[in-house]
Structures are given as structure tokens and as C-alpha cells.
Design a protein around this motif. Structure first.
Motif, short mmCIF file in Angstrom:
data_model
loop_
_atom_site.label_atom_id
_atom_site.label_comp_id
_atom_site.label_asym_id
_atom_site.label_seq_id
_atom_site.Cartn_x
_atom_site.Cartn_y
_atom_site.Cartn_z
N PRO A 141 0.80 -1.22 0.00
CA PRO A 141 0.00 0.00 0.00
C PRO A 141 0.83 1.27 0.00
CG PRO A 141 -0.79 -1.55 1.65
CD PRO A 141 0.50 -2.09 1.14
N GLY A 168 -1.56 -2.88 -3.06
CA GLY A 168 -2.31 -2.85 -1.81
C GLY A 168 -2.16 -4.04 -0.90
N ARG A 213 -0.56 -6.33 1.94
CA ARG A 213 0.33 -6.29 3.11
C ARG A 213 0.66 -7.73 3.47
NH1 ARG A 213 -3.27 -4.33 7.14
NH2 ARG A 213 -1.51 -4.20 8.58
N LEU A 243 -4.64 -6.26 3.55
CA LEU A 243 -4.65 -5.20 2.55
C LEU A 243 -4.53 -3.83 3.21
CD1 LEU A 243 -7.59 -3.52 2.50
CD2 LEU A 243 -8.39 -5.72 1.66
N GLY A 244 -4.25 -2.84 2.39
CA GLY A 244 -4.21 -1.45 2.82
C GLY A 244 -4.50 -0.55 1.65
N ARG A 245 -4.91 0.65 1.92
CA ARG A 245 -5.23 1.61 0.87
C ARG A 245 -3.95 2.13 0.23
NH1 ARG A 245 -9.43 6.73 1.18
NH2 ARG A 245 -8.92 7.57 -0.88
N SER A 290 -7.73 -2.48 -2.19
CA SER A 290 -8.63 -1.81 -1.26
C SER A 290 -9.87 -1.28 -1.97
CB SER A 290 -7.92 -0.65 -0.56
OG SER A 290 -8.83 0.11 0.21
N ARG A 291 -11.03 -1.52 -1.41
CA ARG A 291 -12.28 -0.99 -1.95
C ARG A 291 -12.23 0.53 -2.03
NH1 ARG A 291 -17.05 0.30 1.09
NH2 ARG A 291 -18.96 0.26 -0.18
N GLU A 292 -11.56 1.17 -1.09
CA GLU A 292 -11.54 2.63 -1.01
C GLU A 292 -10.78 3.27 -2.17
OE1 GLU A 292 -11.19 0.62 1.60
OE2 GLU A 292 -13.14 1.14 2.45
N ASN A 293 -10.00 2.51 -2.92
CA ASN A 293 -9.24 3.06 -4.04
C ASN A 293 -10.00 3.04 -5.36
OD1 ASN A 293 -6.29 1.77 -2.57
ND2 ASN A 293 -6.56 3.93 -3.10
N LEU A 299 -11.59 -8.30 -2.79
CA LEU A 299 -12.70 -7.62 -3.44
C LEU A 299 -13.62 -8.59 -4.15
CD1 LEU A 299 -10.80 -4.62 -5.10
CD2 LEU A 299 -12.17 -4.57 -3.01
#
Length: 411
Positions: A222, A256, A258, A272-274, A298-301, A324
Motif C-alpha cells: 500500500p 495494496g 500487506r 490489505l491497505g489503501r 482496497s475498496r476505497e481506491n 474484493l
């Protein structure tokens, strides 16, 4: 590809009724062949690297992590078991003592059901007998046919000596398996950085000429940042990107992961990480002649990645990777991409490591893609434009194979 439709529907006929539109979307999505852009599969010629059968399916790291949340055993005891014993424990824990509601567990149910096996069996006797009775070459053909997969891209480590020996001894490699040049052990392993850039480029040039990969690939943590003052940046600038440009190879970046958050889970211990989408934007801007396939864990990306792809034609978002790959998230991401990118993306790849995973991963993905496509077409219909079966076929073929084949130069 010719799509067979019922006698009442012509390919050029406008689909103005929702029921008929839905039927055509389902028919075309479920029958279209797909080029699987990223897997960890190997053909039978690679011997022990070709994973298949019920024990491999049940001991896949998605399921071991889930089973060890509920099983009354320790990590050490589990890893001391044989693979058969591990599979028995996973089956009892997730499918007998509990209801298999997770996506990974439901995938096993889909595989068993396709082959007519008892999905409520108290043990694995029937399933093992079935898979043990299969001839691998014929079974592989059947799996590809069921999944409607025309070809897969392998994950190949040029620094893995065992894999290289297997490859060197393989004659007449199955043409449905394409190579990719995976560079994690170069970029993310400090032991490799002692070699000079010139020697590394020469090594990669030779590997590319011998193996003919369809792209180069790299998974990244990430905190990946470009540009930066580190060895990874130097290798990208001086080795990887020049090699990609010289050989006209796309560079696939998976951002992403880790590694080893829980080492006791082994392969199942990653998280995972953003990530930083602006680093991808800077890569695309600085190297406009290199094509980038990019996926974030990451879903946030996901929204940022879609917006970035609107700005750079050399950026292709692909797949719903790893954590995901759950229907609720796949549905959200595919709809978001349709709304922002039209059909200029690759909706999914299987990431399959065990042969039969192709069956459930593509069956489940096709359902979500069909739902999202139908919703888009229904909105078009409501707003004054009907669509034809021919247009649906064009869109689906672009999503399932055309975008990928064009990007890697196989159109």
C-alpha cells in the motif's frame, strides 16, 4: 463470435421490453468466451504446479483462514496435518458443522453442483472418488468449456529455478496458457538488488525472448510511491519500464497487499491497505508509451482509479482482486466502472490458483456483470434509446476479451 438467439429475436432487432432485454443479456454474457487476464494456473506439463481436485480446492488459503476461525485446533496442529486431513477438517468445519455462506465456501458448492456431486455430503468420499477418476487432460478441457474460458495468463517467476526447470522440460505447451513475467522477487526482495541493472535487463530480455510473455507484472504494498528515493524506484526506471517499452509489453500493477500480517497462517496471512492512486497517475504521465493494467486491493481506491483512467488512455483498470472478489463489492465496482468508463475496462479476472476455481469464479462474476449490464441498458431504454442483441454482444466481447487482447497486442 456468432450468438445463437431464439427464433423470435434477430441480432439487429431493438429490444424494447425489459423481459426480452434481460433474457438477451443473460444469454450473451453466459455464452461469451473470456480471456482470463490474471491467474496462478499452470498446465499439466508443469506437474506439481498444476493444482486441481477437491483437496486443493479446500486447502486454498481463502478457506483455510476461514476454517481456522472456527475449527478447534491450533495453527501448528493444522499445518502438521497432511493435505487430505486438512481438507477433511475444512469440509467438516465450514460445510458440515456450519452453513457455507462465504463467497469462497459457496464457490466450492458451485463446483460440486456442476459435477453432480452431493453438496451436503457428510464427508469427501464421493468428491475424492470423482476427481481421482478424472484424466487430467480431459478434465482440463471440460473445466475450460464449463467456465467458457478461451485462455488464461499464468503467473511466472523468472527467478524460480524449480519452475524454470519444469518449463524447460515442457514440450508442446498448451496454447491456452500464456506466460506473464512476474517481478515481485526482483523488486520486493532485497537479495536481488545486488545484481547490476545491465545484467538484470539482459536476463529479462533473454527470458522474454524464450517465454514470450503477454505482459510484465508486479504486486506492490500500500505504501508504494512514485517517484521515490528507493531501490524499487530505481529498478522501475532503469530496468522494468525500459524493458516494457523495448518489448512493447504492458506493465500490470497490483497495489495494496500487506504480506504476512499473521505469519502463522502462512499463505493465508496476508491483508490489505489503501494505496496511492496518484503514483499511478504520475507513472502514466511520465511513461505515455507504456500501457498499464492496474488493480487495487482496497475498496476505497476504486473510485479514484476510475477517475484516473478517464485521464490516461494508457491506464486500464482490471478485475476485482482477492478480497474484493465478493458479489456485493464486485457489483458495486462494475457498476461504478460502467458509469465512469463505459466499456473501457476489464471487469474481472479469476486469480484462480486451482483449476476448478475457474468454474465458480466465472459463474459468479458473470452473474454480477450481467446484472450491471442489464441495469445500464434498462436505464438507456428508460431514457429513450433501445439496444440490440448485436450491440450487447459487441459490448460483452469487448469486456471479456477485446480490451485485454488489444492492450497486450493480441487483437
Amino acid at each position: 463470435m456468432v450468438i445463437s438467439t431464439d427464433s423470435h429475436t434477430r441480432l439487429s432487432e431493438l429490444l424494447t421490453h425489459p423481459t426480452e432485454l434481460r433474457a438477451q443479456v443473460d444469454l450473451i454474457v453466459n455464452s461469451a468466451p473470456v480471456a482470463d487476464a490474471h491467474t496462478h494456473l499452470f498446465p499439466p506439463e508443469f506437474n506439481e504446479l498444476c493444482l486441481w481436485g477437491i483437496d486443493e480446492l479446500l486447502t486454498y488459503h481463502y478457506l483455510t483462514a476461514e476454517a481456522l476461525r472456527s475449527a478447534r485446533t491450533t495453527y501448528d496442529r493444522f499445518w502438521a496435518m497432511s493435505k487430505t486431513e486438512q481438507a477433511d477438517l475444512v469440509w467438516k468445519t465450514l460445510f458440515v458443522d456450519n452453513t457455507p455462506t462465504s463467497e469462497a465456501a459457496q464457490g466450492i458448492i458451485s463446483v460440486l453442483d456442476v459435477f453432480g456431486l452431493d453438496t451436503r455430503a457428510p464427508d469427501l468420499k464421493e468428491a475424492r472418488a470423482f476427481f481421482n477418476s478424472q484424466r487430467l487432460a480431459e478434465h482440463l478441457d471440460q473445466v475450460f468449456d464449463i467456465a467458457r474460458v478461451s485462455g488464461v495468463v499464468m503467473t511466472n517467476d523468472p527467478f524460480d529455478e524449480a519452475e524454470d526447470r519444469l518449463w524447460s522440460s515442457s514440450i508442446g505447451l498448451d496454447g491456452r496458457f500464456s506466460a506473464s513475467l512476474r517481478l515481485d522477487s526482483l523488486v520486493n526482495n532485497g537479495d536481488r538488488t545486488a545484481s547490476t541493472d545491465a545484467r538484470t535487463r539482459a536476463f529479462l530480455d533473454d527470458w522474454i525472448q524464450r517465454r514470450n510473455p503477454v505482459y510484465m507484472a508486479l504486486s506492490l504494498p500500500p505504501d508504494f510511491n512514485f517517484p521515490s528515493e528507493d531501490t524499487r524506484d530505481r529498478l522501475l526506471r532503469e530496468v522494468i519500464l525500459p524493458t516494457a517499452k523495448e518489448h512493447r509489453l504492458a506493465l500490470t500493477l497490483m497495489v495494496g497487499v500487506r504480506r504476512g500480517v499473521n505469519p502463522k497462517l502462512r499463505d493465508a496471512g496476508d491483508a490489505l491497505g489503501r494505496g496511492d492512486v496518484t503514483s499511478i497517475e504520475r507513472l502514466c504521465a511520465e511513461y505515455p508509451d507504456v500501457k498499464f493494467l492496474v488493480t487495487f486491493l482496497s475498496r476505497e481506491n476504486q473510485h479514484e482509479l476510475c477517475v484516473a483512467a478517464r485521464k490516461f488512455s494508457n491506464l486500464m483498470p482490471f478485475g476485482c482482486w482477492w478480497f474484493l472478489n465478493n458479489p456485493s463489492i464486485v457489483s458495486e465496482i462494475v457498476r461504478q466502472r460502467f458509469e465512469l468508463l463505459g466499456q473501457s475496462f476489464i471487469p474481472q479476472h479469476s486469480d484462480a490458483r486451482v483449476l476448478e476455481q475457474l468454474i465458480y469464479k466465472w459463474k459468479h462474476a458473470r452473474r454480477q456483470i450481467a446484472d450491471a449490464l442489464y441495469e445500464s441498458y434498462q436505464q438507456l431504454l428508460d431514457r429513450g434509446r433501445a439496444i440490440t442483441a448485436e450491440e450487447i454482444s459487441r459490448d460483452v466481447n469487448r469486456l471479456f476479451s477485446g480490451n485485454f487482447n488489444e492492450l497486450v497486442g493480441q487483437d
